[in-house]
Design a protein around this motif. Sequence first.
Motif, PDB file in Angstrom:
ATOM      1  N   LYS A 122      44.516  25.384  49.022  1.00 12.56           N
ATOM      2  CA  LYS A 122      44.886  26.792  48.822  1.00 12.56           C
ATOM      3  C   LYS A 122      45.067  27.155  47.352  1.00 12.56           C
ATOM      4  CE  LYS A 122      49.904  26.323  49.696  1.00 12.56           C
ATOM      5  NZ  LYS A 122      51.015  26.842  50.512  1.00 12.56           N
ATOM      6  N   ILE A 123      45.134  26.133  46.457  1.00 16.36           N
ATOM      7  CA  ILE A 123      45.206  26.400  45.021  1.00 16.36           C
ATOM      8  C   ILE A 123      44.120  25.572  44.334  1.00 16.36           C
ATOM      9  CG2 ILE A 123      46.670  26.375  42.953  1.00 16.36           C
ATOM     10  CD1 ILE A 123      49.103  26.486  44.763  1.00 16.36           C
ATOM     11  N   PRO A 124      42.914  26.098  44.233  1.00 20.40           N
ATOM     12  CA  PRO A 124      41.785  25.297  43.728  1.00 20.40           C
ATOM     13  C   PRO A 124      41.816  25.040  42.226  1.00 20.40           C
ATOM     14  CG  PRO A 124      41.080  27.540  44.209  1.00 20.40           C
ATOM     15  CD  PRO A 124      42.480  27.428  44.714  1.00 20.40           C
ATOM     16  N   LYS A 125      42.431  25.933  41.438  1.00 22.65           N
ATOM     17  CA  LYS A 125      42.421  25.768  39.984  1.00 22.65           C
ATOM     18  C   LYS A 125      43.832  25.591  39.445  1.00 22.65           C
ATOM     19  CE  LYS A 125      38.197  28.461  39.269  1.00 22.65           C
ATOM     20  NZ  LYS A 125      37.571  29.612  38.558  1.00 22.65           N
ATOM     21  N   ARG A 126      43.913  24.826  38.348  1.00 21.52           N
ATOM     22  CA  ARG A 126      45.221  24.549  37.742  1.00 21.52           C
ATOM     23  C   ARG A 126      45.158  24.843  36.246  1.00 21.52           C
ATOM     24  NH1 ARG A 126      46.674  18.661  40.093  1.00 21.52           N
ATOM     25  NH2 ARG A 126      48.830  19.330  39.703  1.00 21.52           N
ATOM     26  N   PHE A 127      46.336  25.120  35.687  1.00 29.56           N
ATOM     27  CA  PHE A 127      46.417  25.482  34.276  1.00 29.56           C
ATOM     28  C   PHE A 127      46.817  24.258  33.463  1.00 29.56           C
ATOM     29  CE2 PHE A 127      49.019  27.224  30.700  1.00 29.56           C
ATOM     30  CZ  PHE A 127      47.979  27.838  30.015  1.00 29.56           C
ATOM     31  N   LYS A 128      46.103  24.020  32.365  1.00 28.28           N
ATOM     32  CA  LYS A 128      46.364  22.838  31.542  1.00 28.28           C
ATOM     33  C   LYS A 128      46.819  23.199  30.126  1.00 28.28           C
ATOM     34  CE  LYS A 128      45.056  19.733  34.611  1.00 28.28           C
ATOM     35  NZ  LYS A 128      45.981  18.722  35.163  1.00 28.28           N
ATOM     36  N   GLY A 129      47.141  24.446  29.897  1.00 33.03           N
ATOM     37  CA  GLY A 129      47.523  24.860  28.554  1.00 33.03           C
ATOM     38  C   GLY A 129      48.997  24.661  28.259  1.00 33.03           C
ATOM     39  N   TYR A 167      51.476  36.458  49.242  1.00 32.31           N
ATOM     40  CA  TYR A 167      51.700  35.015  49.296  1.00 32.31           C
ATOM     41  C   TYR A 167      51.698  34.500  47.861  1.00 32.31           C
ATOM     42  CZ  TYR A 167      50.710  35.339  54.286  1.00 32.31           C
ATOM     43  OH  TYR A 167      50.737  35.669  55.616  1.00 32.31           O
ATOM     44  N   PHE A 168      52.693  33.676  47.537  1.00 28.15           N
ATOM     45  CA  PHE A 168      52.851  33.236  46.158  1.00 28.15           C
ATOM     46  C   PHE A 168      51.630  32.459  45.682  1.00 28.15           C
ATOM     47  CE2 PHE A 168      55.096  30.480  42.894  1.00 28.15           C
ATOM     48  CZ  PHE A 168      55.260  31.503  41.972  1.00 28.15           C
ATOM     49  N   HIS A 169      51.057  31.617  46.543  1.00 25.26           N
ATOM     50  CA  HIS A 169      49.907  30.818  46.099  1.00 25.26           C
ATOM     51  C   HIS A 169      48.711  31.712  45.800  1.00 25.26           C
ATOM     52  CE1 HIS A 169      48.897  31.081  50.429  1.00 25.26           C
ATOM     53  NE2 HIS A 169      47.640  30.919  50.044  1.00 25.26           N
ATOM     54  N   GLU A 170      48.548  32.820  46.546  1.00 27.38           N
ATOM     55  CA  GLU A 170      47.451  33.747  46.255  1.00 27.38           C
ATOM     56  C   GLU A 170      47.695  34.470  44.945  1.00 27.38           C
ATOM     57  OE1 GLU A 170      46.984  36.292  49.617  1.00 27.38           O
ATOM     58  OE2 GLU A 170      46.090  34.726  50.872  1.00 27.38           O
ATOM     59  N   PHE A 171      48.945  34.840  44.708  1.00 26.21           N
ATOM     60  CA  PHE A 171      49.313  35.446  43.435  1.00 26.21           C
ATOM     61  C   PHE A 171      48.996  34.501  42.275  1.00 26.21           C
ATOM     62  CE2 PHE A 171      52.615  35.306  40.144  1.00 26.21           C
ATOM     63  CZ  PHE A 171      52.484  36.566  39.566  1.00 26.21           C
ATOM     64  N   LEU A 172      49.354  33.219  42.431  1.00 26.60           N
ATOM     65  CA  LEU A 172      49.088  32.238  41.373  1.00 26.60           C
ATOM     66  C   LEU A 172      47.582  32.073  41.152  1.00 26.60           C
ATOM     67  CD1 LEU A 172      51.744  29.502  42.249  1.00 26.60           C
ATOM     68  CD2 LEU A 172      51.794  31.081  40.317  1.00 26.60           C
ATOM     69  N   ASN A 173      46.806  32.067  42.217  1.00 26.05           N
ATOM     70  CA  ASN A 173      45.354  31.966  42.069  1.00 26.05           C
ATOM     71  C   ASN A 173      44.795  33.137  41.271  1.00 26.05           C
ATOM     72  OD1 ASN A 173      45.090  29.572  43.517  1.00 26.05           O
ATOM     73  ND2 ASN A 173      44.815  30.602  45.475  1.00 26.05           N
ATOM     74  N   ASP A 174      45.277  34.346  41.587  1.00 26.86           N
ATOM     75  CA  ASP A 174      44.816  35.535  40.850  1.00 26.86           C
ATOM     76  C   ASP A 174      45.200  35.430  39.378  1.00 26.86           C
ATOM     77  OD1 ASP A 174      43.803  36.579  43.170  1.00 26.86           O
ATOM     78  OD2 ASP A 174      45.523  37.893  43.563  1.00 26.86           O
ATOM     79  N   MET A 175      46.412  34.947  39.125  1.00 28.40           N
ATOM     80  CA  MET A 175      46.876  34.830  37.747  1.00 28.40           C
ATOM     81  C   MET A 175      46.024  33.832  36.963  1.00 28.40           C
ATOM     82  SD  MET A 175      50.689  33.803  36.334  1.00 28.40           S
ATOM     83  CE  MET A 175      50.491  32.040  36.647  1.00 28.40           C
ATOM     84  N   ILE A 176      45.741  32.679  37.560  1.00 28.94           N
ATOM     85  CA  ILE A 176      44.934  31.667  36.875  1.00 28.94           C
ATOM     86  C   ILE A 176      43.524  32.189  36.613  1.00 28.94           C
ATOM     87  CG2 ILE A 176      43.928  29.365  37.071  1.00 28.94           C
ATOM     88  CD1 ILE A 176      46.922  29.397  36.463  1.00 28.94           C
ATOM     89  N   GLU A 177      42.944  32.872  37.585  1.00 29.69           N
ATOM     90  CA  GLU A 177      41.612  33.464  37.389  1.00 29.69           C
ATOM     91  C   GLU A 177      41.628  34.437  36.213  1.00 29.69           C
ATOM     92  OE1 GLU A 177      38.683  33.098  38.702  1.00 29.69           O
ATOM     93  OE2 GLU A 177      39.022  31.854  40.476  1.00 29.69           O
ATOM     94  N   ASP A 178      42.652  35.264  36.167  1.00 26.47           N
ATOM     95  CA  ASP A 178      42.777  36.249  35.090  1.00 26.47           C
ATOM     96  C   ASP A 178      42.957  35.549  33.744  1.00 26.47           C
ATOM     97  OD1 ASP A 178      42.858  38.731  33.960  1.00 26.47           O
ATOM     98  OD2 ASP A 178      44.691  39.392  34.956  1.00 26.47           O
ATOM     99  N   MET A 179      43.742  34.482  33.722  1.00 29.95           N
ATOM    100  CA  MET A 179      43.963  33.735  32.486  1.00 29.95           C
ATOM    101  C   MET A 179      42.659  33.082  32.012  1.00 29.95           C
ATOM    102  SD  MET A 179      47.684  32.064  33.401  1.00 29.95           S
ATOM    103  CE  MET A 179      47.873  31.115  31.893  1.00 29.95           C
TER     104      MET A 179
END
Length: 505
Positions: free
Chosen positions: A386-393, A293-305
């Motif tokens: 489903k997307i608790p964190k967001r990127f602000k960079g 699921y794309f939103h789960e992928f994005l969550n993993d990416m943000i966590e990693d970042m």
Amino acid sequence: MKIPTYVLFFILFVQTFTHAQFQGYTPEYPVQATEEYARSNIYQQDFLYYCDALVDTHPDVYLNFPKEEFNRQKKLTFEKLSGCKDANEFLDLLNRFITPLHDGHTTVPSPSFYSEKEYPVRYRFFGDSLYIINATGQVPDLTGEIVASINGLQVKDIRDKAYRCISAENSTALTNTLNSLLNNAGFMRYIGVIKNESDSLTVSTLSKRSVVIYPNSNSEWRVVFKDHPVTAKGSYYFDYQILKDKSLCYLQFNDFADKDIVNYYLQPRPWWQRYLVKTVRFLGLLPKGCNDYFHEFLNDMIEDMESNDIKTLVVDLRNNGGGNSSLGNELLYVLGVDKYKSFRNSLKVSKLYKMYHPEAKVDTAGKTVVTADTTVSYSYLDYSEKIPKRFKGKVYYIIGEWTFSSAVLHSTTVKDNKLFPVIGEATMERPSHFGEVLSFQLPNTKSVCRISCKQFYRPDNKKDSDDTLYPDVPVYKTYRSIMDGTDPAYDWIMKQNDLSLEKVN
């Protein structure tokens, strides 16, 4: 490792569900009950059937193909089909007929574009110059030479011939086709450079070199192209890499599709096809992203970042041919975007559209065109759960010659709203364009055709007439970068990022 044929089949099978509209058949589309139709041969009947569906379904057939010329070409093509010998000849003529539409989503099959016979030379345009980028051991080493003529035709003349034969939306789309097919004997016959697929070609270069080549590529290519260590195209829908020393994350987004989208397009298929695709998916033989699921992928990416203190994200859409635009909304949400001016669109409510969407509560009297009036859009859904964190960079987008369909809609939204810098090269599609295809099957030849039913208008309506999406910062590939496996657009971003890091430090 060579991928088994059955795996390639299923990859192709699933890929068909990820682009714009489910590619189903509609044999119940009404056949014309006219005397002309009844007395025509099977190819003329399929042509009349196609023209009826085209005019009924397409949002603006006459925009690029004026009605008077459309009717004139329709009559000429119908007459030519009186002596049609087979389905390939029929599809050749049908392809030529729809060329003036210049709609990349309205297509018919074109088997004679492609031939097993190829010439032992490969080409690529850089700007207006056509370079020879590879050759086999059958011919002298011409790599790096600029082509002056082929069979006495200047490169401009060949482009003009091709533009009259294929439905390219703009010069980038035309160039892509030529880069891919100029060494194909079937294509060269189709556009009229040769008469038969066994004919030789005389290639002359600006340095006054000349060589006669034959369509029998059967030896090793001289050049093995190098892959860029980060941006080489991967066989996945989406993936990312963390470059910790650069405080940068690179996201390669190749398809607007994920597990949810694939499941949606599988629903109307027969049970055995759903079962086979799910089995192959279970075995892990489909592209990465098909099971995610794309939103789960994005969550993993943000966590990693976050865990690596990443300050910059690069979104690469250069290999993205489109799909379902809803994934773009999820990405913008992750990037901190809540409000933006969106595309407007007009929908042609036709008989074919009603077959696909019987639930649509739209007045079809007079085949009404309904125009969406919403010009300012918030996130279509509330993604906060489903997307608790967001990127602000810092964010950079890269577009290129293969960016198409939903990827063009998304990158145009980014550019027109000045959300993030867009780097790279012009796209193969107009930002304001036709799309959302409906498919149907011709009754006699059983050819499956696709017709757009919507017209999209970019947020910045002052640029509606632009024939491509131009990046904010144009950075082009060169002959040298292709040969060396470097990436000028990526390098430009890395330079800006390095300068930013220097300021911080």
